[in-house]
Every structure is written in C-alpha cells, then in structure tokens.
Design a protein around this motif. Structure first.
Motif, PDB file in Angstrom:
ATOM      1  N   ALA A 160     -32.501  16.488  10.096  1.00 36.85           N
ATOM      2  CA  ALA A 160     -31.798  16.036   8.899  1.00 36.85           C
ATOM      3  C   ALA A 160     -32.327  16.781   7.678  1.00 36.85           C
ATOM      4  N   TYR A 161     -31.620  16.607   6.565  1.00 31.65           N
ATOM      5  CA  TYR A 161     -32.010  17.252   5.319  1.00 31.65           C
ATOM      6  C   TYR A 161     -31.886  16.269   4.159  1.00 31.65           C
ATOM      7  N   GLU A 162     -32.819  16.364   3.214  1.00 33.38           N
ATOM      8  CA  GLU A 162     -32.640  15.699   1.929  1.00 33.38           C
ATOM      9  C   GLU A 162     -32.005  16.733   1.019  1.00 33.38           C
ATOM     10  N   VAL A 163     -30.889  16.354   0.390  1.00 28.14           N
ATOM     11  CA  VAL A 163     -30.147  17.316  -0.413  1.00 28.14           C
ATOM     12  C   VAL A 163     -29.923  16.783  -1.824  1.00 28.14           C
ATOM     13  N   GLU A 164     -29.704  17.711  -2.748  1.00 25.82           N
ATOM     14  CA  GLU A 164     -29.431  17.357  -4.137  1.00 25.82           C
ATOM     15  C   GLU A 164     -28.099  17.964  -4.538  1.00 25.82           C
ATOM     16  N   ALA A 165     -27.319  17.207  -5.283  1.00 26.97           N
ATOM     17  CA  ALA A 165     -26.022  17.689  -5.745  1.00 26.97           C
ATOM     18  C   ALA A 165     -25.897  17.465  -7.248  1.00 26.97           C
ATOM     19  N   PHE A 166     -25.322  18.444  -7.922  1.00 25.27           N
ATOM     20  CA  PHE A 166     -24.989  18.274  -9.333  1.00 25.27           C
ATOM     21  C   PHE A 166     -23.542  17.824  -9.416  1.00 25.27           C
ATOM     22  N   LEU A 167     -23.302  16.724 -10.145  1.00 24.97           N
ATOM     23  CA  LEU A 167     -21.960  16.172 -10.280  1.00 24.97           C
ATOM     24  C   LEU A 167     -21.491  16.382 -11.713  1.00 24.97           C
ATOM     25  N   PRO A 168     -20.706  17.424 -11.940  1.00 33.35           N
ATOM     26  CA  PRO A 168     -20.324  17.784 -13.309  1.00 33.35           C
ATOM     27  C   PRO A 168     -19.524  16.713 -14.035  1.00 33.35           C
ATOM     28  N   GLU A 169     -18.753  15.902 -13.277  1.00 31.73           N
ATOM     29  CA  GLU A 169     -17.940  14.889 -13.937  1.00 31.73           C
ATOM     30  C   GLU A 169     -18.786  13.830 -14.635  1.00 31.73           C
ATOM     31  N   GLY A 170     -20.008  13.618 -14.132  1.00 32.09           N
ATOM     32  CA  GLY A 170     -20.896  12.647 -14.778  1.00 32.09           C
ATOM     33  C   GLY A 170     -22.126  13.289 -15.383  1.00 32.09           C
ATOM     34  N   ASP A 171     -22.224  14.604 -15.239  1.00 33.88           N
ATOM     35  CA  ASP A 171     -23.377  15.353 -15.739  1.00 33.88           C
ATOM     36  C   ASP A 171     -24.676  14.754 -15.204  1.00 33.88           C
ATOM     37  N   VAL A 172     -24.679  14.470 -13.882  1.00 36.38           N
ATOM     38  CA  VAL A 172     -25.848  13.856 -13.256  1.00 36.38           C
ATOM     39  C   VAL A 172     -26.172  14.598 -11.959  1.00 36.38           C
ATOM     40  N   TYR A 173     -27.383  14.337 -11.445  1.00 37.27           N
ATOM     41  CA  TYR A 173     -27.805  14.845 -10.148  1.00 37.27           C
ATOM     42  C   TYR A 173     -27.971  13.666  -9.197  1.00 37.27           C
ATOM     43  N   ALA A 174     -27.674  13.893  -7.932  1.00 41.92           N
ATOM     44  CA  ALA A 174     -27.813  12.838  -6.932  1.00 41.92           C
ATOM     45  C   ALA A 174     -28.529  13.371  -5.709  1.00 41.92           C
ATOM     46  N   LEU A 175     -29.275  12.488  -5.044  1.00 46.47           N
ATOM     47  CA  LEU A 175     -29.955  12.819  -3.790  1.00 46.47           C
ATOM     48  C   LEU A 175     -29.273  12.088  -2.642  1.00 46.47           C
ATOM     49  N   ALA A 176     -29.259  12.732  -1.483  1.00 48.43           N
ATOM     50  CA  ALA A 176     -28.679  12.126  -0.288  1.00 48.43           C
ATOM     51  C   ALA A 176     -29.375  12.689   0.939  1.00 48.43           C
ATOM     52  N   THR A 177     -29.263  11.975   2.051  1.00 45.20           N
ATOM     53  CA  THR A 177     -29.800  12.432   3.328  1.00 45.20           C
ATOM     54  C   THR A 177     -28.626  12.786   4.238  1.00 45.20           C
ATOM     55  N   VAL A 178     -28.657  13.983   4.805  1.00 47.11           N
ATOM     56  CA  VAL A 178     -27.574  14.461   5.664  1.00 47.11           C
ATOM     57  C   VAL A 178     -28.144  14.790   7.031  1.00 47.11           C
ATOM     58  N   GLU A 179     -27.571  14.207   8.072  1.00 47.40           N
ATOM     59  CA  GLU A 179     -27.982  14.540   9.430  1.00 47.40           C
ATOM     60  C   GLU A 179     -27.609  15.987   9.732  1.00 47.40           C
ATOM     61  N   ALA A 180     -28.436  16.664  10.508  1.00 45.57           N
ATOM     62  CA  ALA A 180     -28.210  18.088  10.777  1.00 45.57           C
ATOM     63  C   ALA A 180     -26.851  18.342  11.411  1.00 45.57           C
ATOM     64  N   HIS A 181     -26.406  17.437  12.285  1.00 43.51           N
ATOM     65  CA  HIS A 181     -25.125  17.672  12.959  1.00 43.51           C
ATOM     66  C   HIS A 181     -23.936  17.438  12.037  1.00 43.51           C
ATOM     67  N   ASP A 182     -24.200  16.919  10.822  1.00 43.43           N
ATOM     68  CA  ASP A 182     -23.123  16.706   9.857  1.00 43.43           C
ATOM     69  C   ASP A 182     -23.055  17.797   8.797  1.00 43.43           C
ATOM     70  N   VAL A 183     -23.907  18.818   8.922  1.00 42.90           N
ATOM     71  CA  VAL A 183     -23.902  19.889   7.934  1.00 42.90           C
ATOM     72  C   VAL A 183     -22.573  20.636   7.986  1.00 42.90           C
ATOM     73  N   GLY A 184     -21.996  20.857   6.810  1.00 48.58           N
ATOM     74  CA  GLY A 184     -20.742  21.593   6.733  1.00 48.58           C
ATOM     75  C   GLY A 184     -20.998  23.081   6.637  1.00 48.58           C
ATOM     76  N   TYR A 185     -20.138  23.772   5.950  1.00 44.87           N
ATOM     77  CA  TYR A 185     -20.242  25.220   5.860  1.00 44.87           C
ATOM     78  C   TYR A 185     -21.315  25.633   4.861  1.00 44.87           C
ATOM     79  N   THR A 186     -22.213  26.500   5.321  1.00 47.78           N
ATOM     80  CA  THR A 186     -23.207  27.060   4.411  1.00 47.78           C
ATOM     81  C   THR A 186     -22.530  28.105   3.544  1.00 47.78           C
ATOM     82  N   THR A 187     -23.148  28.426   2.418  1.00 48.30           N
ATOM     83  CA  THR A 187     -22.567  29.455   1.561  1.00 48.30           C
ATOM     84  C   THR A 187     -22.500  30.782   2.288  1.00 48.30           C
ATOM     85  N   ARG A 188     -23.506  31.063   3.138  1.00 49.90           N
ATOM     86  CA  ARG A 188     -23.485  32.302   3.903  1.00 49.90           C
ATOM     87  C   ARG A 188     -22.332  32.295   4.900  1.00 49.90           C
ATOM     88  N   ARG A 189     -22.123  31.132   5.558  1.00 47.19           N
ATOM     89  CA  ARG A 189     -21.061  31.054   6.547  1.00 47.19           C
ATOM     90  C   ARG A 189     -19.685  31.062   5.881  1.00 47.19           C
TER      91      ARG A 189
END
Length: 225
Positions: A160-189
């Motif tokens: 799993a991964y702990e991830v951070e996201a910037f949400l421009p609509e609220g000008d805030v940052y959020a943390l979340a936990t994502v299981e490895a098998h739920d990872v979507g497309y990487t920027t490289r991919r």
C-alpha cells in the motif's frame, strides 16, 4: 502445463517466451525482468512451467493498449503465486491478431510498476482521504493525481501507499491510503499509453495540478471506451 481453456489463447510460444526470454538472466535485454521474477517470485528457467500454468487471457478484464494492422495488444494483470509462496499481481502483455489468436508478448516485472516516494499516479477508484490541518474526511475522486509520501511493505512489491493530493477547488491538501492493487496509471505509464493509444494530452511535470487532474480524468474516460 499451460491452461488451454482460454478462448483463442495460443500457448505454444510460452516455453520460448518464458524460458528463453522473461526468465533468462543472460538475455542482453532482459536481465532486470529475469532477476525480478527470480527474487520476487522464485521463478527461473528451471520452473517456467509453473509460471506458464497460471497465465490466461480474459478479454473482459484485459486493457487494450495499441491497435495495428497486425492486431490488438492488451495488458492483463494476473495474480501470480510464486515458487516461494508469494502472490503478486503481475502485468503481462498479449497480442490478439486479426484471426483472433492470442499470444503472450512479454511480462512487466512488478518493480517497474511499484511506486517509490515522490512518484505520482492517477487514482483509478474513489478513496477516502483526510484534509491536512482540518481533520475532516472527504472522497478523492477517480482521476485525482496523487503523490506517494510513504511506501508500505516490500519496496519491490509494496502492499500500500500513503499518498497526498492537492485539491485546487478547496486550496487544500489531503492524505489517503491506497492499496497497491488499486493504483491507477502512473505518470510514466500515462505518458507511454498516450504514445501508444494516441489519445489525450496528459501533461507531465506541469505545475498546474488542476490541469493534470482534468486531463487525467478525460484520459481515463476515453481509455475505458
């Protein structure tokens, strides 16, 4: 021996593809893949049949990636149980030619897909997150671009991964936990898929998170159709 109940799946090339390529550490273009399959799953040229027996092609779950005059290529994620007892979701590439015959093209070692700290990827499913500094929860939607801030488990096959996201609509940052098998497309991919599929305009390295999120959402929507 390889299962033969997959419609159109031609297993005749599996020995040469696995023993002669993916699991061959002496192959000049393939040392990293062979090393990963050996270290992560315990597969080498001596037990290629055990890997082959777990391969399948399912058009309902395979992701189409490239269409040419010779046919359609797909990526298929398969949970592979290694000789060492570990089970790891592993990506394999298949080609379905114009006659409908499906053949194995290659495999992608999971270490190539594994995220490292500071890597970014696109959420492929909604995830509950917590707004930093406010202690309130929200849902990060599909298409949200996130950055890995912690990696959980074996770095070569994270759980799993702990991830951070910037949400421009609220000008805030959020943390979340994502299981490895739920990872979507990487920027490289995404960048690679853009070249292969020739759709979308995903921007890598931009300092405009809202543009990344919008283009990633559009890219995923187009890719699913």
């Amino acid at each position: 021996m390889p299962a033969t109940n997959n419609v159109g799946f031609d297993t005749l090339n599996l020995q040469s593809k696995l023993s002669g390529y993916l699991l061959d550490p002496a192959h000049p273009q393939n040392q990293t893949k062979a090393n990963w399959f050996s270290q992560a799953l315990g597969f080498d040229q001596s037990n290629w049949q055990d890997l082959a027996s777990q391969l399948y092609f399912d058009p309902a779950t395979a992701v189409p990636t490239k269409t040419t005059q010779y046919g359609q290529t797909y990526e298929q994620v398969i949970p592979i149980t290694g000789a060492n007892g570990k089970t790891i979701d592993t990506t394999f590439v298949f080609m379905q030619d114009n006659s409908g015959t499906v053949r194995l093209v290659t495999g992608i070692d999971q270490e190539m897909n594994a995220m490292r700290e500071n890597d970014t990827f696109v959420l492929s499913k909604p995830v509950e997150g917590t707004v930093i500094g406010e202690q309130r929860t929200l849902v990060l939607s599909v298409g949200t671009v996130v950055t890995v801030v912690l990696v959980f488990g074996d770095p070569t096959a994270p759980t799993a991964y702990e991830v951070e996201a910037f949400l421009p609509e609220g000008d805030v940052y959020a943390l979340a936990t994502v299981e490895a098998h739920d990872v979507g497309y990487t920027t490289r991919r995404l960048q690679a898929l853009r070249k292969r599929v020739a759709i979308g305009a995903f921007v890598v390295g931009t300092n405009r998170p809202e543009r990344i999120q919008l283009e990633a959402t559009n890219f995923l929507a187009e890719l699913r159709h």
